[in-house]
Design a protein around this motif. Sequence first.
Motif, PDB file in Angstrom:
ATOM      1  N   THR A 127     -11.308  18.915   9.948  1.00  0.00           N
ATOM      2  CA  THR A 127     -10.986  19.696  11.136  1.00  0.00           C
ATOM      3  C   THR A 127     -10.709  21.145  10.764  1.00  0.00           C
ATOM      4  OG1 THR A 127      -9.970  17.733  12.132  1.00  0.00           O
ATOM      5  CG2 THR A 127      -9.461  19.872  13.136  1.00  0.00           C
ATOM      6  N   PRO A 128     -11.402  22.106  11.362  1.00  0.00           N
ATOM      7  CA  PRO A 128     -11.141  23.509  11.045  1.00  0.00           C
ATOM      8  C   PRO A 128      -9.675  23.868  11.301  1.00  0.00           C
ATOM      9  CG  PRO A 128     -13.154  23.292  12.334  1.00  0.00           C
ATOM     10  CD  PRO A 128     -12.487  21.946  12.353  1.00  0.00           C
ATOM     11  N   GLY A 129      -9.041  24.478  10.295  1.00  0.00           N
ATOM     12  CA  GLY A 129      -7.642  24.873  10.428  1.00  0.00           C
ATOM     13  C   GLY A 129      -6.702  24.042   9.588  1.00  0.00           C
ATOM     14  N   ILE A 130      -7.147  22.875   9.113  1.00  0.00           N
ATOM     15  CA  ILE A 130      -6.315  22.039   8.249  1.00  0.00           C
ATOM     16  C   ILE A 130      -6.440  22.532   6.807  1.00  0.00           C
ATOM     17  CG2 ILE A 130      -5.936  19.715   7.352  1.00  0.00           C
ATOM     18  CD1 ILE A 130      -5.092  20.182  10.291  1.00  0.00           C
ATOM     19  N   GLY A 131      -5.283  22.681   6.147  1.00  0.00           N
ATOM     20  CA  GLY A 131      -5.283  23.210   4.788  1.00  0.00           C
ATOM     21  C   GLY A 131      -5.023  22.177   3.708  1.00  0.00           C
ATOM     22  N   TYR A 132      -4.385  21.060   4.084  1.00  0.00           N
ATOM     23  CA  TYR A 132      -4.133  20.020   3.095  1.00  0.00           C
ATOM     24  C   TYR A 132      -3.830  18.704   3.791  1.00  0.00           C
ATOM     25  CZ  TYR A 132       0.980  20.038   3.784  1.00  0.00           C
ATOM     26  OH  TYR A 132       2.234  19.929   4.309  1.00  0.00           O
ATOM     27  N   ALA A 133      -3.838  17.631   3.010  1.00  0.00           N
ATOM     28  CA  ALA A 133      -3.469  16.316   3.531  1.00  0.00           C
ATOM     29  C   ALA A 133      -2.815  15.506   2.428  1.00  0.00           C
ATOM     30  CB  ALA A 133      -4.690  15.571   4.083  1.00  0.00           C
ATOM     31  N   GLU A 134      -2.010  14.536   2.827  1.00  0.00           N
ATOM     32  CA  GLU A 134      -1.388  13.607   1.894  1.00  0.00           C
ATOM     33  C   GLU A 134      -1.559  12.190   2.408  1.00  0.00           C
ATOM     34  OE1 GLU A 134       3.075  13.367   2.169  1.00  0.00           O
ATOM     35  OE2 GLU A 134       2.801  15.318   3.181  1.00  0.00           O
ATOM     36  N   TRP A 135      -1.331  11.211   1.529  1.00  0.00           N
ATOM     37  CA  TRP A 135      -1.607   9.829   1.919  1.00  0.00           C
ATOM     38  C   TRP A 135      -0.357   9.035   2.261  1.00  0.00           C
ATOM     39  CZ3 TRP A 135      -1.121   5.080  -1.115  1.00  0.00           C
ATOM     40  CH2 TRP A 135      -0.436   5.241  -2.331  1.00  0.00           C
ATOM     41  N   GLY A 136       0.839   9.584   2.050  1.00  0.00           N
ATOM     42  CA  GLY A 136       2.070   8.953   2.489  1.00  0.00           C
ATOM     43  C   GLY A 136       2.220   7.514   2.058  1.00  0.00           C
ATOM     44  N   PRO A 137       2.474   7.239   0.767  1.00  0.00           N
ATOM     45  CA  PRO A 137       2.486   5.863   0.289  1.00  0.00           C
ATOM     46  C   PRO A 137       3.507   4.961   0.972  1.00  0.00           C
ATOM     47  CG  PRO A 137       3.407   7.360  -1.363  1.00  0.00           C
ATOM     48  CD  PRO A 137       2.766   8.209  -0.323  1.00  0.00           C
ATOM     49  N   GLY A 138       4.667   5.505   1.341  1.00  0.00           N
ATOM     50  CA  GLY A 138       5.673   4.678   1.991  1.00  0.00           C
ATOM     51  C   GLY A 138       5.202   4.124   3.321  1.00  0.00           C
ATOM     52  N   ASP A 139       4.697   5.010   4.179  1.00  0.00           N
ATOM     53  CA  ASP A 139       4.209   4.573   5.487  1.00  0.00           C
ATOM     54  C   ASP A 139       2.883   3.830   5.374  1.00  0.00           C
ATOM     55  OD1 ASP A 139       5.855   5.479   7.953  1.00  0.00           O
ATOM     56  OD2 ASP A 139       5.990   7.158   6.570  1.00  0.00           O
ATOM     57  N   MET A 140       2.043   4.252   4.425  1.00  0.00           N
ATOM     58  CA  MET A 140       0.791   3.525   4.227  1.00  0.00           C
ATOM     59  C   MET A 140       1.082   2.091   3.805  1.00  0.00           C
ATOM     60  SD  MET A 140      -2.542   4.072   4.460  1.00  0.00           S
ATOM     61  CE  MET A 140      -2.977   5.782   4.073  1.00  0.00           C
ATOM     62  N   GLY A 141       2.084   1.923   2.937  1.00  0.00           N
ATOM     63  CA  GLY A 141       2.472   0.591   2.530  1.00  0.00           C
ATOM     64  C   GLY A 141       2.960  -0.247   3.700  1.00  0.00           C
ATOM     65  N   LEU A 142       3.793   0.356   4.555  1.00  0.00           N
ATOM     66  CA  LEU A 142       4.265  -0.354   5.744  1.00  0.00           C
ATOM     67  C   LEU A 142       3.092  -0.811   6.603  1.00  0.00           C
ATOM     68  CD1 LEU A 142       7.327   1.753   6.972  1.00  0.00           C
ATOM     69  CD2 LEU A 142       7.375  -0.609   6.191  1.00  0.00           C
ATOM     70  N   SER A 143       2.128   0.085   6.773  1.00  0.00           N
ATOM     71  CA  SER A 143       0.988  -0.204   7.632  1.00  0.00           C
ATOM     72  C   SER A 143       0.173  -1.393   7.125  1.00  0.00           C
ATOM     73  CB  SER A 143       0.097   1.042   7.745  1.00  0.00           C
ATOM     74  OG  SER A 143      -0.979   0.826   8.622  1.00  0.00           O
ATOM     75  N   PHE A 144       0.139  -1.563   5.798  1.00  0.00           N
ATOM     76  CA  PHE A 144      -0.618  -2.667   5.219  1.00  0.00           C
ATOM     77  C   PHE A 144       0.260  -3.878   4.888  1.00  0.00           C
ATOM     78  CE2 PHE A 144      -3.843   0.628   4.540  1.00  0.00           C
ATOM     79  CZ  PHE A 144      -4.995  -0.074   4.840  1.00  0.00           C
ATOM     80  N   GLY A 145       1.504  -3.866   5.387  1.00  0.00           N
ATOM     81  CA  GLY A 145       2.355  -5.033   5.222  1.00  0.00           C
ATOM     82  C   GLY A 145       3.193  -5.069   3.970  1.00  0.00           C
ATOM     83  N   PHE A 146       3.467  -3.892   3.371  1.00  0.00           N
ATOM     84  CA  PHE A 146       4.285  -3.815   2.160  1.00  0.00           C
ATOM     85  C   PHE A 146       5.531  -2.970   2.428  1.00  0.00           C
ATOM     86  CE2 PHE A 146      -0.089  -4.402   0.708  1.00  0.00           C
ATOM     87  CZ  PHE A 146       0.042  -5.482  -0.163  1.00  0.00           C
ATOM     88  N   PRO A 147       6.581  -3.550   2.983  1.00  0.00           N
ATOM     89  CA  PRO A 147       7.791  -2.767   3.254  1.00  0.00           C
ATOM     90  C   PRO A 147       8.461  -2.330   1.958  1.00  0.00           C
ATOM     91  CG  PRO A 147       8.188  -5.094   3.660  1.00  0.00           C
ATOM     92  CD  PRO A 147       6.717  -4.945   3.423  1.00  0.00           C
ATOM     93  N   GLU A 148       8.974  -1.087   1.990  1.00  0.00           N
ATOM     94  CA  GLU A 148       9.720  -0.511   0.873  1.00  0.00           C
ATOM     95  C   GLU A 148       8.877  -0.324  -0.381  1.00  0.00           C
ATOM     96  OE1 GLU A 148      13.478  -2.371   0.188  1.00  0.00           O
ATOM     97  OE2 GLU A 148      13.927  -2.578   2.317  1.00  0.00           O
ATOM     98  N   LEU A 149       7.582  -0.215  -0.221  1.00  0.00           N
ATOM     99  CA  LEU A 149       6.713   0.044  -1.375  1.00  0.00           C
ATOM    100  C   LEU A 149       6.300   1.519  -1.344  1.00  0.00           C
ATOM    101  CD1 LEU A 149       5.198  -1.035  -3.829  1.00  0.00           C
ATOM    102  CD2 LEU A 149       3.285  -1.589  -2.322  1.00  0.00           C
ATOM    103  N   HIS A 150       7.088   2.355  -2.005  1.00  0.00           N
ATOM    104  CA  HIS A 150       6.808   3.784  -2.013  1.00  0.00           C
ATOM    105  C   HIS A 150       6.278   4.262  -3.362  1.00  0.00           C
ATOM    106  CE1 HIS A 150       7.529   8.148  -1.997  1.00  0.00           C
ATOM    107  NE2 HIS A 150       7.431   8.066  -0.699  1.00  0.00           N
ATOM    108  N   ASP A 151       6.793   3.690  -4.429  1.00  0.00           N
ATOM    109  CA  ASP A 151       6.428   4.143  -5.775  1.00  0.00           C
ATOM    110  C   ASP A 151       5.455   3.177  -6.447  1.00  0.00           C
ATOM    111  OD1 ASP A 151       8.189   6.387  -5.685  1.00  0.00           O
ATOM    112  OD2 ASP A 151       9.871   5.016  -6.018  1.00  0.00           O
ATOM    113  N   PRO A 152       4.645   3.690  -7.389  1.00  0.00           N
ATOM    114  CA  PRO A 152       3.728   2.811  -8.114  1.00  0.00           C
ATOM    115  C   PRO A 152       4.510   1.833  -8.999  1.00  0.00           C
ATOM    116  CG  PRO A 152       3.743   5.029  -9.049  1.00  0.00           C
ATOM    117  CD  PRO A 152       4.552   5.085  -7.793  1.00  0.00           C
TER     118      PRO A 152
END
Length: 316
Positions: free
Chosen positions: A229-254
């Motif tokens: 999208t024009p105007g976006i300068g960066y993005a991140e993948w948010g491991p904590g919330d990504m983990g929640l979304s895939f059914g892994f609560p409290e999984l933030h760190d490798p």
Amino acid sequence: MRKLFVIPVIAGLLYAWLAPSSGAQPKPRRINRAIEMLQQDQTIYYFTEGRGGSQGGYKEGLALAKTWAEMIIYEMEFGAYDPTELREFMAGLVAAGPTPSGHRTPAVQVVLPFGGYDEATVRANHWIVQQVLAAGVHGVTMNHARTPGAVRAFVETARFAHRKGPEPIGEGMRGNGGQLNASRIWGVTPGEYIRKADPWPLNPEGELLLGLKIEDKYALDVSELTAKTPGIGYAEWGPGDMGLSFGFPELHDPPYPEVLQKARARVLAACKAAGIAFLDVVKENNVEDRIREGVRIGAASSKAIADKGRTFSRGR
């Protein structure tokens, strides 16, 4: 209690605007140091504290004005939404500045308190972006960037109303008036602020950095589209919330399960394809590898980690 801040805020701003500089100072190329470094393909660092950000008012701004980090994350996603306190924070940064690099303040990136769940949600909350940017910050980040329409609307919320395009970006939503305080924080005239307060790299002269949190399975599914999208300068993948979304609560760190490793790799690839920066946590034992693979905004818990990354980058 907040009334007690009025006098120091005014005094600090008057000093910062009117006092002559003492000694030779470095001459920054841009107002936003983060953009200045990203333009040069350098990795920038922000410090992680608490839930990944900093918060507070005037005294916290005074304390962080000389931070070792190029960027400060000001947390409003989970912290209280208090634009008055944010203004006091920015005033404190100015009063205790400039930074060692000669910038008036470190770059300040605010994590917004609403998510990009759909276009209607973002448009309904455009007033929050307007108030946050009026505090004089240098960029905003939107969490849960789930639809291309939401991301397009996000870019529009950060632009003044006279700005439009290129497609598919429509006309901006920021109104007249917010430039007054923000221009004082940046040390420019209100007219200069209106010219400069525009998203980079959409506007090569823009000084605003817009970021996305592609942090759930729905946002991941459209990551290749939203990152471009024009105007976006960066993005991140948010491991904590990504983990929640895939059914892994409290999984933030490798270590991460394979599904999260693939999610991270997909967001990184989307950023590379779009030519924008990728943000991730960097640690002492992986900062060099992270830089090699393309991390350009590093969340570091200490100056030592950032310095190790800077030394490595200089030798590339």
